[in-house]
Design a protein around this motif. Structure first.
Motif, PDB file in Angstrom:
ATOM      1  N   ALA A   1       0.773  -1.125  -0.107  1.00 29.80           N
ATOM      2  CA  ALA A   1      -0.135  -0.034   0.003  1.00 29.80           C
ATOM      3  C   ALA A   1       0.805   1.273   0.135  1.00 29.80           C
ATOM      4  CB  ALA A   1      -0.672  -0.046   1.062  1.00 29.80           C
ATOM      5  N   PRO A   2       0.396   2.294  -0.720  1.00 33.05           N
ATOM      6  CA  PRO A   2       1.409   3.572  -0.756  1.00 33.05           C
ATOM      7  C   PRO A   2       1.447   4.206   0.609  1.00 33.05           C
ATOM      8  CG  PRO A   2      -0.783   3.978  -1.748  1.00 33.05           C
ATOM      9  CD  PRO A   2      -0.621   2.452  -1.571  1.00 33.05           C
ATOM     10  N   ASP A   3       2.341   5.097   0.919  1.00 27.91           N
ATOM     11  CA  ASP A   3       2.430   5.688   1.884  1.00 27.91           C
ATOM     12  C   ASP A   3       1.244   6.765   1.970  1.00 27.91           C
ATOM     13  OD1 ASP A   3       4.414   4.395   3.458  1.00 27.91           O
ATOM     14  OD2 ASP A   3       6.101   5.824   2.557  1.00 27.91           O
ATOM     15  N   PRO A   4       0.647   7.162   3.195  1.00 24.97           N
ATOM     16  CA  PRO A   4      -0.395   8.166   3.188  1.00 24.97           C
ATOM     17  C   PRO A   4       0.237   9.520   2.739  1.00 24.97           C
ATOM     18  CG  PRO A   4       0.579   7.813   5.563  1.00 24.97           C
ATOM     19  CD  PRO A   4       1.178   6.664   4.587  1.00 24.97           C
TER      20      PRO A   4
ATOM     21  N   GLN B   1       7.751   7.824  11.810  1.00 25.84           N
ATOM     22  CA  GLN B   1       8.027   6.705  12.508  1.00 25.84           C
ATOM     23  C   GLN B   1       6.916   6.076  13.473  1.00 25.84           C
ATOM     24  OE1 GLN B   1      10.521   4.718  11.937  1.00 25.84           O
ATOM     25  NE2 GLN B   1       9.713   3.037  13.090  1.00 25.84           N
ATOM     26  N   ALA B   2       6.309   7.020  14.051  1.00 20.34           N
ATOM     27  CA  ALA B   2       4.986   6.557  15.006  1.00 20.34           C
ATOM     28  C   ALA B   2       4.006   6.221  14.190  1.00 20.34           C
ATOM     29  CB  ALA B   2       4.634   7.984  15.947  1.00 20.34           C
ATOM     30  N   TRP B   3       3.901   6.831  13.033  1.00 21.90           N
ATOM     31  CA  TRP B   3       2.782   6.309  12.136  1.00 21.90           C
ATOM     32  C   TRP B   3       2.942   5.037  11.743  1.00 21.90           C
ATOM     33  CZ3 TRP B   3       1.945   4.166   7.523  1.00 21.90           C
ATOM     34  CH2 TRP B   3       0.701   4.050   6.809  1.00 21.90           C
ATOM     35  N   ARG B   4       4.146   4.721  11.241  1.00 23.52           N
ATOM     36  CA  ARG B   4       4.562   3.372  10.597  1.00 23.52           C
ATOM     37  C   ARG B   4       4.326   2.370  11.963  1.00 23.52           C
ATOM     38  NH1 ARG B   4       8.819   6.515   8.078  1.00 23.52           N
ATOM     39  NH2 ARG B   4       8.086   6.692   6.017  1.00 23.52           N
ATOM     40  N   GLU B   5       4.838   2.722  13.051  1.00 26.69           N
ATOM     41  CA  GLU B   5       4.755   1.684  14.101  1.00 26.69           C
ATOM     42  C   GLU B   5       3.204   1.406  14.453  1.00 26.69           C
ATOM     43  OE1 GLU B   5       7.241   3.157  17.333  1.00 26.69           O
ATOM     44  OE2 GLU B   5       8.999   2.918  16.247  1.00 26.69           O
ATOM     45  N   ALA B   6       2.527   2.592  14.212  1.00 28.21           N
ATOM     46  CA  ALA B   6       0.978   2.203  14.605  1.00 28.21           C
ATOM     47  C   ALA B   6       0.408   1.759  13.624  1.00 28.21           C
ATOM     48  CB  ALA B   6       0.387   3.712  14.991  1.00 28.21           C
ATOM     49  N   HIS B   7       0.743   1.479  12.280  1.00 24.11           N
ATOM     50  CA  HIS B   7       0.103   0.989  11.241  1.00 24.11           C
ATOM     51  C   HIS B   7       1.092  -0.491  10.736  1.00 24.11           C
ATOM     52  CE1 HIS B   7      -1.668   4.683  11.538  1.00 24.11           C
ATOM     53  NE2 HIS B   7      -2.811   4.040  10.914  1.00 24.11           N
ATOM     54  N   ARG B   8       1.744  -1.020  11.510  1.00 29.45           N
ATOM     55  CA  ARG B   8       2.272  -2.121  11.256  1.00 29.45           C
ATOM     56  C   ARG B   8       1.462  -3.269  11.240  1.00 29.45           C
ATOM     57  NH1 ARG B   8       7.335  -3.138  14.835  1.00 29.45           N
ATOM     58  NH2 ARG B   8       7.799  -1.001  14.444  1.00 29.45           N
TER      59      ARG B   8
END
Length: 59
Positions: free
Chosen positions: A20-23, A51-58
């Motif tokens: 999925a593409p990055d937001p 980084q916080a977004w990526r960790e939350a959406h892993r």
């Protein structure tokens, strides 16, 4: 039209699906605000916000 038959070794699934593409920064900014993370109104987002977004959406 040519039909291709799958053999027992072939698989069909999501393993080869594109990521999925990055937001957009606006989407990450809205997510951060919804989680009480302070962000600016414009410009680049700090790396720790991404980084916080990526960790939350892993997944």
């Amino acid at each position: 039209m040519t039909r291709i038959a799958l053999t027992s070794g072939d698989s069909v699934g999501t393993a080869d699906a594109p990521a999925a593409p990055d937001p957009s920064t606006a989407e990450v900014r809205a997510w951060a605000r919804a989680h009480d993370i302070e962000v600016s109104n414009g410009g680049r987002l700090r790396p720790e916000i991404w980084q916080a977004w990526r960790e939350a959406h892993r997944r």
